[in-house]
Design a protein around this motif. Structure first.
Motif, PDB file in Angstrom:
ATOM      1  N   UNK A  40      36.445  31.413  31.734  1.00  0.00           N
ATOM      2  CA  UNK A  40      35.431  32.139  30.955  1.00  0.00           C
ATOM      3  C   UNK A  40      36.024  33.256  30.093  1.00  0.00           C
ATOM      4  N   UNK A  41      35.661  33.224  28.806  1.00  0.00           N
ATOM      5  CA  UNK A  41      36.104  34.263  27.876  1.00  0.00           C
ATOM      6  C   UNK A  41      35.502  35.608  28.308  1.00  0.00           C
ATOM      7  N   UNK A  42      36.250  36.672  28.115  1.00  0.00           N
ATOM      8  CA  UNK A  42      35.847  38.034  28.478  1.00  0.00           C
ATOM      9  C   UNK A  42      35.576  38.190  29.970  1.00  0.00           C
ATOM     10  N   UNK A  43      36.180  37.302  30.763  1.00  0.00           N
ATOM     11  CA  UNK A  43      36.035  37.409  32.219  1.00  0.00           C
ATOM     12  C   UNK A  43      37.110  38.322  32.809  1.00  0.00           C
ATOM     13  N   UNK A  44      37.155  38.334  34.131  1.00  0.00           N
ATOM     14  CA  UNK A  44      38.123  39.169  34.840  1.00  0.00           C
ATOM     15  C   UNK A  44      39.115  38.274  35.577  1.00  0.00           C
ATOM     16  N   UNK A  45      40.403  38.594  35.462  1.00  0.00           N
ATOM     17  CA  UNK A  45      41.439  37.824  36.167  1.00  0.00           C
ATOM     18  C   UNK A  45      42.387  38.804  36.855  1.00  0.00           C
ATOM     19  N   UNK A  46      42.667  38.512  38.130  1.00  0.00           N
ATOM     20  CA  UNK A  46      43.651  39.280  38.890  1.00  0.00           C
ATOM     21  C   UNK A  46      44.945  38.468  38.932  1.00  0.00           C
ATOM     22  N   UNK A  91      41.690  35.297  25.022  1.00  0.00           N
ATOM     23  CA  UNK A  91      40.386  35.138  25.672  1.00  0.00           C
ATOM     24  C   UNK A  91      39.751  36.494  26.033  1.00  0.00           C
ATOM     25  N   UNK A  92      40.410  37.584  25.648  1.00  0.00           N
ATOM     26  CA  UNK A  92      39.905  38.942  25.932  1.00  0.00           C
ATOM     27  C   UNK A  92      39.625  39.111  27.434  1.00  0.00           C
ATOM     28  N   UNK A  93      40.583  38.629  28.235  1.00  0.00           N
ATOM     29  CA  UNK A  93      40.406  38.713  29.685  1.00  0.00           C
ATOM     30  C   UNK A  93      40.638  40.153  30.154  1.00  0.00           C
ATOM     31  N   UNK A  94      39.726  40.633  30.979  1.00  0.00           N
ATOM     32  CA  UNK A  94      39.845  41.997  31.499  1.00  0.00           C
ATOM     33  C   UNK A  94      40.868  42.059  32.621  1.00  0.00           C
ATOM     34  N   UNK A  95      41.659  43.113  32.596  1.00  0.00           N
ATOM     35  CA  UNK A  95      42.737  43.279  33.566  1.00  0.00           C
ATOM     36  C   UNK A  95      42.223  43.956  34.841  1.00  0.00           C
ATOM     37  N   UNK A  96      42.810  43.553  35.956  1.00  0.00           N
ATOM     38  CA  UNK A  96      42.480  44.147  37.255  1.00  0.00           C
ATOM     39  C   UNK A  96      43.781  44.264  38.045  1.00  0.00           C
ATOM     40  N   UNK A  97      43.982  45.401  38.693  1.00  0.00           N
ATOM     41  CA  UNK A  97      45.112  45.557  39.604  1.00  0.00           C
ATOM     42  C   UNK A  97      44.535  45.739  40.997  1.00  0.00           C
ATOM     43  N   UNK A 135      41.588  49.299  35.851  1.00  0.00           N
ATOM     44  CA  UNK A 135      40.789  49.197  37.069  1.00  0.00           C
ATOM     45  C   UNK A 135      41.689  48.831  38.256  1.00  0.00           C
ATOM     46  N   UNK A 136      41.592  49.595  39.337  1.00  0.00           N
ATOM     47  CA  UNK A 136      42.365  49.301  40.555  1.00  0.00           C
ATOM     48  C   UNK A 136      41.393  49.046  41.697  1.00  0.00           C
ATOM     49  N   UNK A 137      41.560  47.919  42.373  1.00  0.00           N
ATOM     50  CA  UNK A 137      40.731  47.606  43.542  1.00  0.00           C
ATOM     51  C   UNK A 137      41.487  48.013  44.793  1.00  0.00           C
TER      52      UNK A 137
END
Lengths: 40, 175
Positions: B6-12, B38-44, B75-77
């Protein structure tokens, strides 16, 4: 994900990041050469 | 190779993807260009951050790389009690389904993906990109897409994009 996405950033890649990755990659290879393993 | 996530989704990105990005930046360029396209949002995730940094002699460079890839103030989880409670349920499901070798760190990561899965009250789900396919087994994970990257010695690296099966988790945790 939405309730924590106010800090939404997208992934970035450019020449500066590639050079930094290369530097970290050399560090990783050196650690591996000394016997460090990223696997548990 | 175009990814169908999915475009603009989140990927770890899992530790192994961060390590191979560092070792083979010219080969992994294709992955990062796709995430960018795909403008994927970053997550750490803190467990992954720890796994990635712990073997480095220059931790500061590793931190800078994460910041460069994921952006300033990314963003950090952080795992909390809820994460560990969910990880325990996931571990119990794995054991009942003959997945007894999954590492603790990977169960914690699975619990984080579960927290932000579709069907868990999130319109935008979090996917995991990993080369460690056996520790995210089909009993609870669905591979949405994969990317093949050939490194200089001819080895083919397979990066799978995994979705957590919330419905299956809800069915199995009550058994």
């Amino acid at each position: 994900m939405d309730n924590v996405s106010e800090k939404r950033n997208t992934y970035t890649w450019n020449d500066d990041i590639r050079r930094l990755a290369e530097k970290v990659g050399k560090d990783i290879r050196e650690s591996e050469r000394r016997g460090f393993s990223w696997e548990e | 190779m175009k990814l169908k996530i999915p475009e603009r989704g989140f990927v770890l990105l899992d530790t192994n993807v961060l390590i191979d990005t560092s070792k083979y930046p010219d080969n992994f360029l294709v992955l990062h260009n796709e995430l960018k396209r795909l403008h994927i949002s970053s997550v750490v995730e803190s467990t992954i951050r720890f796994e990635f940094l712990r073997g480095l002699r220059n931790v500061s460079d590793g931190e800078k790389l994460l910041t460069g890839l994921c952006g300033e103030n990314h963003l950090v989880l952080n795992p909390d009690k809820d994460t560990f409670d969910r990880a325990l349920k996931i571990s119990q499901i794995y054991v009942r389904n003959d997945n007894k070798q999954v590492k603790i760190a990977d169960v914690i990561i699975a619990a984080q993906i579960a927290k932000y899965a579709k069907g868990a009250g999130n319109a935008n789900e979090l996917l995991l990109a990993t080369q460690n396919h056996k520790d995210f087994p089909p009993v609870l994970f669905e591979r949405v897409d994969e990317m093949l990257i050939t490194i200089p010695d001819g080895t083919i690296k397979i990066i799978g994009f995994y979705r957590f099966k919330s419905d299956r988790f809800n069915e199995l945790q009550v058994i």
